[in-house]
Design a protein around this motif. Sequence first.
Motif, PDB file in Angstrom:
ATOM      1  N   ARG A 267       0.838  -1.205   0.000  1.00 32.18           N
ATOM      2  CA  ARG A 267       0.000   0.000   0.000  1.00 32.18           C
ATOM      3  C   ARG A 267       0.875   1.258   0.000  1.00 32.18           C
ATOM      4  NH1 ARG A 267      -2.704  -1.092   4.005  1.00 32.18           N
ATOM      5  NH2 ARG A 267      -4.808  -1.544   3.251  1.00 32.18           N
ATOM      6  N   ASP A 268       1.880   1.279   0.883  1.00 29.23           N
ATOM      7  CA  ASP A 268       2.736   2.472   0.957  1.00 29.23           C
ATOM      8  C   ASP A 268       3.555   2.653  -0.320  1.00 29.23           C
ATOM      9  OD1 ASP A 268       1.791   3.202   3.388  1.00 29.23           O
ATOM     10  OD2 ASP A 268       3.551   2.589   4.546  1.00 29.23           O
ATOM     11  N   TYR A 269       3.928   1.536  -0.945  1.00 30.78           N
ATOM     12  CA  TYR A 269       4.645   1.665  -2.218  1.00 30.78           C
ATOM     13  C   TYR A 269       3.745   2.381  -3.239  1.00 30.78           C
ATOM     14  CZ  TYR A 269       6.749   0.902  -6.699  1.00 30.78           C
ATOM     15  OH  TYR A 269       7.264   1.139  -7.963  1.00 30.78           O
ATOM     16  N   LEU A 270       2.483   1.926  -3.341  1.00 27.19           N
ATOM     17  CA  LEU A 270       1.586   2.504  -4.357  1.00 27.19           C
ATOM     18  C   LEU A 270       1.400   4.011  -4.155  1.00 27.19           C
ATOM     19  CD1 LEU A 270      -1.131  -0.303  -4.621  1.00 27.19           C
ATOM     20  CD2 LEU A 270       0.786   0.149  -6.173  1.00 27.19           C
ATOM     21  N   TRP A 271       1.414   4.458  -2.880  1.00 31.30           N
ATOM     22  CA  TRP A 271       1.183   5.887  -2.612  1.00 31.30           C
ATOM     23  C   TRP A 271       2.469   6.626  -2.251  1.00 31.30           C
ATOM     24  CZ3 TRP A 271      -2.698   5.984  -5.245  1.00 31.30           C
ATOM     25  CH2 TRP A 271      -3.789   5.146  -5.074  1.00 31.30           C
ATOM     26  N   ARG A 272       3.613   6.048  -2.602  1.00 31.60           N
ATOM     27  CA  ARG A 272       4.890   6.655  -2.196  1.00 31.60           C
ATOM     28  C   ARG A 272       5.052   8.086  -2.697  1.00 31.60           C
ATOM     29  NH1 ARG A 272       4.968   4.069  -6.648  1.00 31.60           N
ATOM     30  NH2 ARG A 272       6.434   4.371  -8.358  1.00 31.60           N
ATOM     31  N   TRP A 273       4.431   8.403  -3.855  1.00 32.15           N
ATOM     32  CA  TRP A 273       4.601   9.742  -4.415  1.00 32.15           C
ATOM     33  C   TRP A 273       3.510  10.709  -3.945  1.00 32.15           C
ATOM     34  CZ3 TRP A 273       9.166  10.434  -6.260  1.00 32.15           C
ATOM     35  CH2 TRP A 273       9.819   9.461  -7.027  1.00 32.15           C
ATOM     36  N   ASP A 274       2.454  10.187  -3.324  1.00 26.89           N
ATOM     37  CA  ASP A 274       1.322  11.054  -3.020  1.00 26.89           C
ATOM     38  C   ASP A 274       1.629  12.029  -1.889  1.00 26.89           C
ATOM     39  OD1 ASP A 274      -1.719  11.427  -3.643  1.00 26.89           O
ATOM     40  OD2 ASP A 274      -1.520  11.498  -1.462  1.00 26.89           O
ATOM     41  N   THR A 275       2.335  11.541  -0.836  1.00 28.09           N
ATOM     42  CA  THR A 275       2.572  12.379   0.353  1.00 28.09           C
ATOM     43  C   THR A 275       3.187  13.720  -0.029  1.00 28.09           C
ATOM     44  OG1 THR A 275       3.127  10.315   1.451  1.00 28.09           O
ATOM     45  CG2 THR A 275       3.605  12.331   2.664  1.00 28.09           C
ATOM     46  N   ASP A 276       4.117  13.687  -0.982  1.00 33.91           N
ATOM     47  CA  ASP A 276       4.806  14.929  -1.346  1.00 33.91           C
ATOM     48  C   ASP A 276       4.524  15.364  -2.778  1.00 33.91           C
ATOM     49  OD1 ASP A 276       6.554  16.022   0.897  1.00 33.91           O
ATOM     50  OD2 ASP A 276       6.754  13.847   1.053  1.00 33.91           O
ATOM     51  N   TRP A 277       3.449  14.745  -3.378  1.00 34.18           N
ATOM     52  CA  TRP A 277       3.116  15.136  -4.759  1.00 34.18           C
ATOM     53  C   TRP A 277       4.398  15.045  -5.591  1.00 34.18           C
ATOM     54  CZ3 TRP A 277       0.795  20.573  -6.260  1.00 34.18           C
ATOM     55  CH2 TRP A 277      -0.205  20.403  -7.224  1.00 34.18           C
ATOM     56  N   PHE A 278       5.003  13.869  -5.558  1.00 35.28           N
ATOM     57  CA  PHE A 278       6.372  13.659  -6.022  1.00 35.28           C
ATOM     58  C   PHE A 278       7.285  14.521  -5.137  1.00 35.28           C
ATOM     59  CE2 PHE A 278       3.783  12.184  -9.438  1.00 35.28           C
ATOM     60  CZ  PHE A 278       4.468  11.088  -9.931  1.00 35.28           C
ATOM     61  N   TRP A 279       7.721  15.671  -5.620  1.00 38.55           N
ATOM     62  CA  TRP A 279       8.558  16.583  -4.819  1.00 38.55           C
ATOM     63  C   TRP A 279       7.938  17.973  -4.790  1.00 38.55           C
ATOM     64  CZ3 TRP A 279      10.818  12.989  -8.176  1.00 38.55           C
ATOM     65  CH2 TRP A 279      10.567  13.260  -9.529  1.00 38.55           C
ATOM     66  N   CYS A 280       6.759  18.121  -5.401  1.00 36.67           N
ATOM     67  CA  CYS A 280       6.190  19.466  -5.582  1.00 36.67           C
ATOM     68  C   CYS A 280       5.722  20.088  -4.265  1.00 36.67           C
ATOM     69  CB  CYS A 280       5.037  19.424  -6.582  1.00 36.67           C
ATOM     70  SG  CYS A 280       5.564  18.809  -8.196  1.00 36.67           S
ATOM     71  N   SER A 281       5.572  19.277  -3.188  1.00 39.39           N
ATOM     72  CA  SER A 281       5.109  19.838  -1.909  1.00 39.39           C
ATOM     73  C   SER A 281       6.119  20.821  -1.332  1.00 39.39           C
ATOM     74  CB  SER A 281       4.889  18.711  -0.905  1.00 39.39           C
ATOM     75  OG  SER A 281       6.127  18.163  -0.512  1.00 39.39           O
ATOM     76  N   ARG A 282       7.371  20.754  -1.790  1.00 39.98           N
ATOM     77  CA  ARG A 282       8.368  21.679  -1.224  1.00 39.98           C
ATOM     78  C   ARG A 282       7.999  23.131  -1.539  1.00 39.98           C
ATOM     79  NH1 ARG A 282      13.428  20.091  -5.304  1.00 39.98           N
ATOM     80  NH2 ARG A 282      12.318  20.753  -7.154  1.00 39.98           N
ATOM     81  N   ALA A 283       7.263  23.351  -2.643  1.00 40.64           N
ATOM     82  CA  ALA A 283       6.822  24.716  -2.983  1.00 40.64           C
ATOM     83  C   ALA A 283       5.887  25.272  -1.911  1.00 40.64           C
ATOM     84  CB  ALA A 283       6.113  24.716  -4.336  1.00 40.64           C
ATOM     85  N   TYR A 284       5.289  24.400  -1.108  1.00 40.55           N
ATOM     86  CA  TYR A 284       4.378  24.844  -0.036  1.00 40.55           C
ATOM     87  C   TYR A 284       5.060  24.768   1.337  1.00 40.55           C
ATOM     88  CZ  TYR A 284       1.036  24.294  -3.790  1.00 40.55           C
ATOM     89  OH  TYR A 284       0.392  24.393  -4.995  1.00 40.55           O
ATOM     90  N   GLY A 285       6.370  24.655   1.318  1.00 44.03           N
ATOM     91  CA  GLY A 285       7.119  24.649   2.576  1.00 44.03           C
ATOM     92  C   GLY A 285       7.107  23.312   3.297  1.00 44.03           C
TER      93      GLY A 285
END
Length: 463
Positions: A267-285
């Motif tokens: 399950r965590d593998y399938l959603w590995r990119w969701d937590t950080d929207w790949f890496w785009c969450s860094r734009a929101y701090g």
Amino acid sequence: MKRSTQTASESARSAFEARRERLLQDFHAARERGLTPRLHKRTSNLFRIRPPADRAARLDVTDFRHVIAIDPERRVAEVEGMTTYEDLVEAALPYGLMPAVVPQLKTITVGGAVTGGGIESSSFRYGFVHETVEALEILDGRGETVHAQPDNEHRALFYGFANSYGTLGYALRVWIQLIPVRPYVQVIHTHHSDPDEYFNNMAETCRAARHHERPTAFIDGAVFDETNLYQTEGSFVDEAESVSRYTFMDIYYRSIRRKEQDTLTTRDYLWRWDTDWFWCSRAYGMEIPALRFLAGALGLLNSATYWKLRDWNERGRILERLGLLRDVEWVIQDVEIPVTHAPTFLAFLHREIGIRPIWICPAQAARTDTVYPLYRTDPDTLYINFGFWGGKKTDQPDGYHNRLIEERVAELEGKKSLYSTSFFTEEDFWARYNRPAHDALKTQYDPENTFPDLYTKCVGTPG
Ligand SMILES: Cc1cc2nc3c(=O)[nH]c(=O)nc-3n(C[C@H](O)[C@H](O)[C@H](O)COP(=O)(O)OP(=O)(O)OC[C@H]3O[C@@H](n4cnc5c(N)ncnc54)[C@H](O)[C@@H]3O)c2cc1C
């Protein structure tokens, strides 16, 4: 147990039929009032914001979000069109199954992924999401529901639905392929510094895995800069001494450079990119520990939150008004390039665009005898999906770099997804997206143009 599952499916099917009846009434009521029905749902992953169409009626499909049945023997799920992949995965995992291709963002819906060229790290074996579909029930532009499958009189609509983005109709029910899973996924991150070697190696890994010469179930990668290219190969395993979680303070994309090997629950593998929207969450701090902790504690570390923030900003033009987005062109794109041209395209991206990291995902058709006319790819070719999402500082007019990408993709015999902004001329667009096939389907299934055509919807004005 089997009997109670059957009863549950029958009652879910009856509930679906009642919802469908109500939706058809809404559709026809809107048409009688001279209004244009338009999809209304709670979440989206679209990146092209348009003003609403004139005289539009919101067709509320938010309730079409149920998994109707899972058939573990045939390995098929019957789901409503707006079911999110998060819900479908939750329903399938207890059977030891998952959808053959699970797009990485939890709120992507089955209908959206089928019509929008969904792809993920199992696509080297199963192809795009639309290739994993067995049948579709579509509400077409005439206000009729059509059951389309590869071997019935609606086969042209079945194949033409991929990349149609709701211009032919909306998928209300989808029968989609499932595959067996095991409890954990072990990943191996391999570093490369030379792009030619990197893509050659990826092509060979895909070939060997497709021929079952290695146990690989998933392949994707990330390019951090000119000399830091990573391939991630995932294999199912039954046991794990310890597992990593990337749902709170740990960040998955950073782990790729830090660890050579890692294990996650499936399950965590399938959603590995969701937590950080790949890496785009860094734009929101979200890489500032205190902010991340707070967002995590509030359950906000997910792509749905970031999409809403982005949408809110875009509609209010808040950053622009504050002068923080002067001279920035948004480049949010996913494109597919034949693997032989992948090093050339990567060099172009580094030179002309400079947005990093870049997500890399190989995809190849599972079958060579099927053609999806609005998204034609060569079934004998391995394609590499490049995902790059960010702002480009520029003094060129808006669209300059996106247009450059469109031209380069065409020169390299690639394909561009249409979920984001496009700048094609109408002539260029139709040269790439098969006007004759699109028009023939429109004539049959939406003769009064209830829905906009593909060019108008994805490049032009409202939709
Ligand atoms: C940063 C980013 C990364 C992405 N990465 C990936 C990725 O890795 N893999 C991947 O597969 N996709 C990816 N996507 C794209 C995503 O899959 C597509 O945008 C997809 O179409 C979104 O589906 P949705 O369900 O959220 O639909 P929406 O965003 O609500 O709608 C998308 C389009 O599909 C139409 N549509 C929606 N539902 C239906 C339906 N039931 N029937 C007919 N038409 C419908 C809508 O009219 C609209 O034109 C990414 C998007 C972003 C922004």
